[in-house]
Design an enzyme around this catalytic site. Structure first.
Site, PDB file in Angstrom:
ATOM      1  CG  HIS A 154      -2.005  -1.027   1.126  1.00  0.00           C
ATOM      2  ND1 HIS A 154      -3.100  -0.952   0.119  1.00  0.00           N
ATOM      3  CD2 HIS A 154      -2.309  -1.938   2.072  1.00  0.00           C
ATOM      4  CE1 HIS A 154      -3.588  -1.991   0.490  1.00  0.00           C
ATOM      5  NE2 HIS A 154      -3.285  -2.662   1.622  1.00  0.00           N
ATOM      6  CG  HIS A 192      -6.740  -5.201   1.523  1.00  0.00           C
ATOM      7  ND1 HIS A 192      -6.285  -5.999   2.284  1.00  0.00           N
ATOM      8  CD2 HIS A 192      -7.905  -4.883   1.760  1.00  0.00           C
ATOM      9  CE1 HIS A 192      -7.076  -6.359   3.213  1.00  0.00           C
ATOM     10  NE2 HIS A 192      -8.125  -5.438   2.969  1.00  0.00           N
ATOM     11  CG  ASP A 279      -5.309 -10.119   2.941  1.00  0.00           C
ATOM     12  OD1 ASP A 279      -4.908 -10.713   1.698  1.00  0.00           O
ATOM     13  OD2 ASP A 279      -4.980  -8.990   3.218  1.00  0.00           O
TER      14      ASP A 279
HETATM   15  C1  OKS Z   1      -9.049  -0.326   8.598  1.00  0.00           C
HETATM   16  C2  OKS Z   1      -8.319  -1.334   7.870  1.00  0.00           C
HETATM   17  C3  OKS Z   1      -7.558  -0.651   6.502  1.00  0.00           C
HETATM   18  C4  OKS Z   1      -7.130  -1.860   5.839  1.00  0.00           C
HETATM   19  C5  OKS Z   1      -5.763  -2.224   5.959  1.00  0.00           C
HETATM   20  C6  OKS Z   1      -5.253  -3.400   4.826  1.00  0.00           C
HETATM   21  C7  OKS Z   1      -4.263  -4.061   5.115  1.00  0.00           C
HETATM   22  C8  OKS Z   1      -3.931  -5.188   4.179  1.00  0.00           C
HETATM   23  N1  OKS Z   1      -8.583  -0.258   9.951  1.00  0.00           N
HETATM   24  N2  OKS Z   1      -3.498  -4.768   3.026  1.00  0.00           N
HETATM   25  O1  OKS Z   1      -3.170  -5.703   2.129  1.00  0.00           O
HETATM   26  O2  OKS Z   1      -3.941  -6.381   4.410  1.00  0.00           O
HETATM   27 ZN    ZN Z   2      -4.197  -7.033   2.292  1.00  0.00          ZN
END
Ligand code: OKS
Ligand code: ZN
Length: 335
Positions: A154, A192, A279
């Site tokens: 991210h 994500h 995930d």
């Molecule tokens: C809000 C959650 C934000 C999403 C984070 C995603 C983390 C992840 N508390 N990215 O690949 O797994």
């Molecule tokens: Zn993720």
């Protein structure tokens, strides 16, 4: 498979994150790694390749911010982890400010990624694990695994977010290119969208970014990952987003994956970097796909059939008790 992890990656220990309007225990915690480490054998500590490979991806202002942010927070008289609360709106004139609160907004895009005392140390050593896995592949391993924590996909060249501070996949790709690889593909199979990785290579024709992820119409990070984002300039056509609806299980997942693998095959890459998040697992507490542990092996086997030297970097995955099994099932597809 050769696997890299440095114990200093445990140092990052933010207490809470803002989640659906409340502060809750941070989902991205060291217990994730402990579960994976208990499953895998023969973990190697990475060599220290220094800051230069990280500077190929991230700007010096951002790196200086990351290294000093928590100390500046303490010096401002604050307790706990450094949290931003104000962000510059897109189109605002650029300003270089010195207040820690302003910089926390300047160098981030969300409120879910507090900076703790150990955040820089863990991020640095996580990146070194990614570099070491890439080096192992450059040295002839068919595939190698970097157990990165914190995750990386991210964060962009000059911003953090989504629990990510250094973009491990991008650092791995740039290390491979610096070592002489000409065309590199990235396959991001975290739940994500890997917005930071996409941003870093958006105008690059020599790096293909392919992502299979939850539709950003419903899921984080919302503002990236839509199917019409296809790259720009020299990078036009070198970004491929394959968003899928919540509830997706193996059959629909594999159809999208096959589309992505076809694009990677057509691109003619000489190295592959996989951003692997577990995930997508049915039991993930913050995600909504329906993959089972046993599904990760055929998914990985399809990726392995590209027959490319492959550096795998860990991204998300929060069903902690199943994380080691899910990682092991994925890596088994490459054996
Ligand atoms: C809000 C959650 C934000 C999403 C984070 C995603 C983390 C992840 N508390 N990215 O690949 O797994
Ligand atoms: Zn993720």
């Amino acid at each position: 498979m050769r696997t890299f992890f440095d114990p200093r990656q445990h140092d990052h220990a933010p207490a809470v994150e803002l989640h659906n309007g409340a502060y809750v225990p941070h989902a991205e915690h060291r217990g994730r790694m402990e579960n994976v480490l208990a499953t895998l054998q023969q973990i190697e500590a990475p060599a220290d390749a220094g800051i230069e490979p990280i500077r190929r991806v991230h700007g010096d202002d951002y790196l200086a911010f990351l290294q000093t942010a928590h100390q500046r927070w303490v010096e401002a008289g604050r307790i706990g982890d450094a949290h931003g609360y104000a962000w510059p709106v897109v189109g605002r004139r650029p300003l270089k400010l010195n207040r820690i609160d302003a910089d926390l907004g300047q160098f981030s895009f969300d409120a879910s990624s507090p900076i703790a005392a150990g955040t820089w140390s863990s991020s640095y050593w996580g990146a070194q694990s990614a570099i070491a896995a890439t080096q192992a592949v450059l040295d002839g391993e068919r595939a190698a695994f970097a157990l990165c924590r914190p995750p990386g996909h991210h964060c962009g060249a000059d911003y953090l977010g989504g629990y990510c501070f250094l973009n491990n996949a991008a650092i791995a790709v740039e290390a491979a290119i610096a070592a002489g690889k000409r065309r590199v593909a990235i396959l991001d199979v975290d739940y994500h969208h890997g917005n930071g990785t996409q941003d870093i290579f958006y105008e690059r024709g020599d790096v293909l970014f392919v992502s299979v992820h939850a539709d950003p119409v419903t899921d984080y990070p919302f503002f990236w990952g839509h199917a019409d984002e296809r790259g720009e300039g020299a990078g036009e056509g070198a970004t491929l987003n394959l968003p899928l609806p919540r509830g997706t299980g193996l059959e629909a997942y594999r159809a999208a994956l096959d589309t992505g693998l076809q694009a990677i095959g057509d691109f003619g890459a000489d190295l592959l970097c996989v951003s692997f998040g577990a995930d997508t697992f049915a039991g993930d507490p913050i995600s909504q796909f329906a993959l089972q542990t046993a599904d990760y092996t055929p998914i990985a086997r399809s990726i392995a059939q590209l027959d490319l030297p492959t550096a795998i970097v860990m991204e998300g995955g929060y069903a902690v008790d199943a994380l080691g099994a899910n990682v092991a099932a994925f890596l088994a597809g490459f054996e």
